[in-house]
Design a protein around this motif. Structure first.
Motif, PDB file in Angstrom:
ATOM      1  N   MET A 137       0.845  -1.198   0.000  1.00 14.75           N
ATOM      2  CA  MET A 137       0.000   0.000   0.000  1.00 14.75           C
ATOM      3  C   MET A 137       0.878   1.245   0.000  1.00 14.75           C
ATOM      4  N   THR A 138       0.453   2.241  -0.703  1.00 16.40           N
ATOM      5  CA  THR A 138       1.237   3.467  -0.832  1.00 16.40           C
ATOM      6  C   THR A 138       1.396   4.172   0.513  1.00 16.40           C
ATOM      7  N   VAL A 139       2.610   4.626   0.813  1.00 17.45           N
ATOM      8  CA  VAL A 139       2.860   5.483   1.971  1.00 17.45           C
ATOM      9  C   VAL A 139       3.177   6.869   1.446  1.00 17.45           C
ATOM     10  N   LEU A 140       2.306   7.819   1.725  1.00 19.71           N
ATOM     11  CA  LEU A 140       2.471   9.159   1.185  1.00 19.71           C
ATOM     12  C   LEU A 140       3.370   9.992   2.077  1.00 19.71           C
ATOM     13  N   GLU A 141       4.012  10.979   1.469  1.00 16.58           N
ATOM     14  CA  GLU A 141       5.072  11.703   2.166  1.00 16.58           C
ATOM     15  C   GLU A 141       4.574  12.838   3.044  1.00 16.58           C
ATOM     16  N   SER A 142       3.507  13.478   2.687  1.00 19.77           N
ATOM     17  CA  SER A 142       3.178  14.705   3.410  1.00 19.77           C
ATOM     18  C   SER A 142       1.672  14.834   3.630  1.00 19.77           C
ATOM     19  N   SER A 143       1.070  13.760   4.138  1.00 25.20           N
ATOM     20  CA  SER A 143      -0.335  13.820   4.489  1.00 25.20           C
ATOM     21  C   SER A 143      -0.489  14.660   5.745  1.00 25.20           C
ATOM     22  N   PRO A 144      -1.341  15.689   5.729  1.00 25.28           N
ATOM     23  CA  PRO A 144      -1.449  16.589   6.877  1.00 25.28           C
ATOM     24  C   PRO A 144      -1.876  15.852   8.139  1.00 25.28           C
ATOM     25  N   ALA A 145      -1.246  16.179   9.251  1.00 19.74           N
ATOM     26  CA  ALA A 145      -1.549  15.505  10.512  1.00 19.74           C
ATOM     27  C   ALA A 145      -2.879  15.960  11.096  1.00 19.74           C
ATOM     28  N   ALA A 146      -3.279  17.171  10.884  1.00 19.26           N
ATOM     29  CA  ALA A 146      -4.521  17.687  11.453  1.00 19.26           C
ATOM     30  C   ALA A 146      -5.056  18.795  10.558  1.00 19.26           C
ATOM     31  N   ARG A 147      -6.366  18.994  10.609  1.00 18.14           N
ATOM     32  CA  ARG A 147      -6.995  20.028   9.803  1.00 18.14           C
ATOM     33  C   ARG A 147      -7.196  21.296  10.630  1.00 18.14           C
ATOM     34  N   GLU A 148      -6.676  22.397  10.138  1.00 15.32           N
ATOM     35  CA  GLU A 148      -6.919  23.702  10.738  1.00 15.32           C
ATOM     36  C   GLU A 148      -7.540  24.573   9.654  1.00 15.32           C
ATOM     37  N   PRO A 149      -8.875  24.600   9.587  1.00 19.39           N
ATOM     38  CA  PRO A 149      -9.541  25.286   8.473  1.00 19.39           C
ATOM     39  C   PRO A 149      -9.086  26.732   8.313  1.00 19.39           C
ATOM     40  N   GLY A 150      -8.967  27.139   7.056  1.00 18.31           N
ATOM     41  CA  GLY A 150      -8.606  28.519   6.775  1.00 18.31           C
ATOM     42  C   GLY A 150      -7.596  28.612   5.648  1.00 18.31           C
ATOM     43  N   ILE A 151      -7.378  29.829   5.178  1.00 15.41           N
ATOM     44  CA  ILE A 151      -6.458  30.100   4.082  1.00 15.41           C
ATOM     45  C   ILE A 151      -5.229  30.792   4.651  1.00 15.41           C
ATOM     46  N   HIS A 152      -4.061  30.221   4.447  1.00 12.51           N
ATOM     47  CA  HIS A 152      -2.825  30.810   4.962  1.00 12.51           C
ATOM     48  C   HIS A 152      -2.605  32.172   4.305  1.00 12.51           C
ATOM     49  N   PRO A 153      -2.104  33.147   5.064  1.00 15.41           N
ATOM     50  CA  PRO A 153      -1.908  34.496   4.507  1.00 15.41           C
ATOM     51  C   PRO A 153      -1.016  34.549   3.277  1.00 15.41           C
ATOM     52  N   SER A 154      -0.102  33.590   3.140  1.00 11.80           N
ATOM     53  CA  SER A 154       0.798  33.621   1.994  1.00 11.80           C
ATOM     54  C   SER A 154       0.187  33.005   0.736  1.00 11.80           C
ATOM     55  N   ALA A 155      -0.969  32.397   0.842  1.00 14.74           N
ATOM     56  CA  ALA A 155      -1.605  31.774  -0.321  1.00 14.74           C
ATOM     57  C   ALA A 155      -2.126  32.837  -1.283  1.00 14.74           C
TER      58      ALA A 155
ATOM     59  N   HIS B  85     -12.582   4.821  -8.787  1.00 19.13           N
ATOM     60  CA  HIS B  85     -12.668   4.708  -7.327  1.00 19.13           C
ATOM     61  C   HIS B  85     -11.841   3.534  -6.785  1.00 19.13           C
ATOM     62  N   ASP B  86     -11.221   3.782  -5.637  1.00 20.06           N
ATOM     63  CA  ASP B  86     -10.467   2.780  -4.877  1.00 20.06           C
ATOM     64  C   ASP B  86      -9.186   2.324  -5.566  1.00 20.06           C
ATOM     65  N   CYS B  87      -8.739   3.041  -6.593  1.00 16.16           N
ATOM     66  CA  CYS B  87      -7.445   2.716  -7.197  1.00 16.16           C
ATOM     67  C   CYS B  87      -6.317   3.100  -6.250  1.00 16.16           C
ATOM     68  N   THR B  88      -5.201   2.391  -6.370  1.00 19.79           N
ATOM     69  CA  THR B  88      -3.992   2.697  -5.609  1.00 19.79           C
ATOM     70  C   THR B  88      -2.819   2.787  -6.562  1.00 19.79           C
ATOM     71  N   LEU B  89      -2.253   3.984  -6.704  1.00 16.33           N
ATOM     72  CA  LEU B  89      -1.045   4.190  -7.491  1.00 16.33           C
ATOM     73  C   LEU B  89       0.092   4.495  -6.531  1.00 16.33           C
ATOM     74  N   ASP B  90       1.183   3.763  -6.648  1.00 18.20           N
ATOM     75  CA  ASP B  90       2.348   4.055  -5.827  1.00 18.20           C
ATOM     76  C   ASP B  90       3.124   5.225  -6.449  1.00 18.20           C
ATOM     77  N   HIS B  91       4.403   5.371  -6.122  1.00 19.95           N
ATOM     78  CA  HIS B  91       5.171   6.551  -6.503  1.00 19.95           C
ATOM     79  C   HIS B  91       5.744   6.436  -7.922  1.00 19.95           C
ATOM     80  N   HIS B  92       5.968   7.605  -8.559  1.00 23.00           N
ATOM     81  CA  HIS B  92       6.623   7.697  -9.871  1.00 23.00           C
ATOM     82  C   HIS B  92       5.861   6.941 -10.961  1.00 23.00           C
ATOM     83  N   VAL B  93       4.560   6.900 -10.848  1.00 23.98           N
ATOM     84  CA  VAL B  93       3.725   6.277 -11.884  1.00 23.98           C
ATOM     85  C   VAL B  93       3.402   7.325 -12.950  1.00 23.98           C
ATOM     86  N   ILE B  94       3.430   6.918 -14.217  1.00 28.92           N
ATOM     87  CA  ILE B  94       3.057   7.806 -15.317  1.00 28.92           C
ATOM     88  C   ILE B  94       1.868   7.195 -16.052  1.00 28.92           C
ATOM     89  N   LEU B  95       0.782   7.959 -16.147  1.00 29.91           N
ATOM     90  CA  LEU B  95      -0.361   7.596 -16.976  1.00 29.91           C
ATOM     91  C   LEU B  95      -0.376   8.563 -18.151  1.00 29.91           C
TER      92      LEU B  95
END
Length: 292
Positions: free
Chosen positions: A1-19, A138-148
């Motif tokens: 199963m894919t392990v993603l690198e930067s899945s957010p740990a928690a949700r803090e709703p809002g738009i960052h000022p630098s966006a 739906h429910d597809c799993t693509l690991d890293h460096h895949v090209i479609l």
């Protein structure tokens, strides 16, 4: 199963000022827009969407549902991520899409959220390239460096391992597994599982040999490639049933990690069976394998 690198740990709703958000874009209350994101004109971001740092979204993009987009992802005009699955059993359950860091999603590509009948999440790994008009069901799993490539179609529940290339216009049947570093030829119709390092082509697709170009690019030595070609012949062009051929390969070549990977894939859980080799005349055998 894919392990993603930067899945957010928690949700803090809002738009960052630098966006940077275009005035015509619509950001629903509850969305999380991290630092240095850029959202183009007329794009729509739903309430349950989380964008990681530095995500760049062009105009006329729709991201809705429970969606996590990793750092540095770029999404081109007209793409949609997180819309409901094309599954008549789906009743609006809170299933998800997760996209890994630095993946590029090009124009009009579509990625549907998971289903309750599956594992509830559609996953695209890091550093992938999803070209124009590709569809990830739906429910597809693509690991890293895949090209479609352009116009690729993935039915639901497809599993694609690292560094796979799928050629333009190819269609992959639901529940198919695609092994690591394999290549799917353009316009192919893939109904069965493809072994790691394999090359398939045709409608309906058959193995044509090994992905020799990919093996060379990723540092496999001449001796290793020669061994893998011998393994391919033993598995797909020798006498006896598949179980007997697998046992023979395990005895003769089972100490090599790449061979172990192929054998584990063949022995793994499959709903579609194994993609077999096309029939070739004896004089064509070596030439056929070199096409990968």
């Amino acid at each position: 199963m894919t392990v993603l690198e930067s899945s957010p740990a928690a949700r803090e709703p809002g738009i960052h000022p630098s966006a940077e958000v275009h005035p015509s874009a619509i950001i629903a209350p509850g969305a999380v827009i991290a630092a240095h994101c850029r959202i183009g004109p007329f794009s729509i971001i739903g309430a349950d969407v989380t964008l990681g740092q530095g995500v760049a979204i062009d105009g006329h993009v729709v991201i809705d549902g429970h969606v996590e987009i990793g750092e540095g992802v770029r999404i081109s005009p007209g793409a949609s991520v997180g819309l409901p699955p094309q599954d008549l059993k789906y009743k609006g359950e809170p299933t998800r899409v997760v996209v890994g860091a630095r993946t590029l999603i090009r124009e009009h590509a579509t990625i549907h959220r998971g289903s309750v009948g599956g594992h509830g999440v559609t996953t695209v790994g890091a550093d992938c390239l999803i070209m124009v008009n590709a569809h990830i069901g739906h429910d597809c799993t693509l690991d890293h460096h895949v090209i479609l490539a352009n116009n690729v179609m993935l039915g639901g529940h497809v599993q694609i391992a690292d560094t796979v290339f799928v050629g333009g216009g190819a269609a992959l049947h639901q529940f198919v597994r695609i092994g690591r570093q394999s290549v799917i030829g353009g316009m192919s119709g893939v109904e069965a599982d493809v072994i790691p390092f394999g090359a398939v082509l045709g409608n309906r697709a058959r193995l044509t040999g090994l992905n020799l170009i990919g093996l060379k690019r990723r540092g496999f030595s001449r001796a290793e490639i020669h061994q893998l070609r011998a393994v391919y012949r033993a598995l797909f062009r020798s006498a006896g049933n598949l179980q007997e051929r697998v046992q023979h390969v395990a005895r003769e070549h089972g100490d090599h990690p790449a061979v172990q990977e192929i054998l584990a894939f063949i022995r793994g859980d499959s709903k579609r069976g194994l993609c077999r080799a096309r029939r070739v005349a004896p004089l064509e055998e070596d030439e056929g394998e070199a096409q990968g």
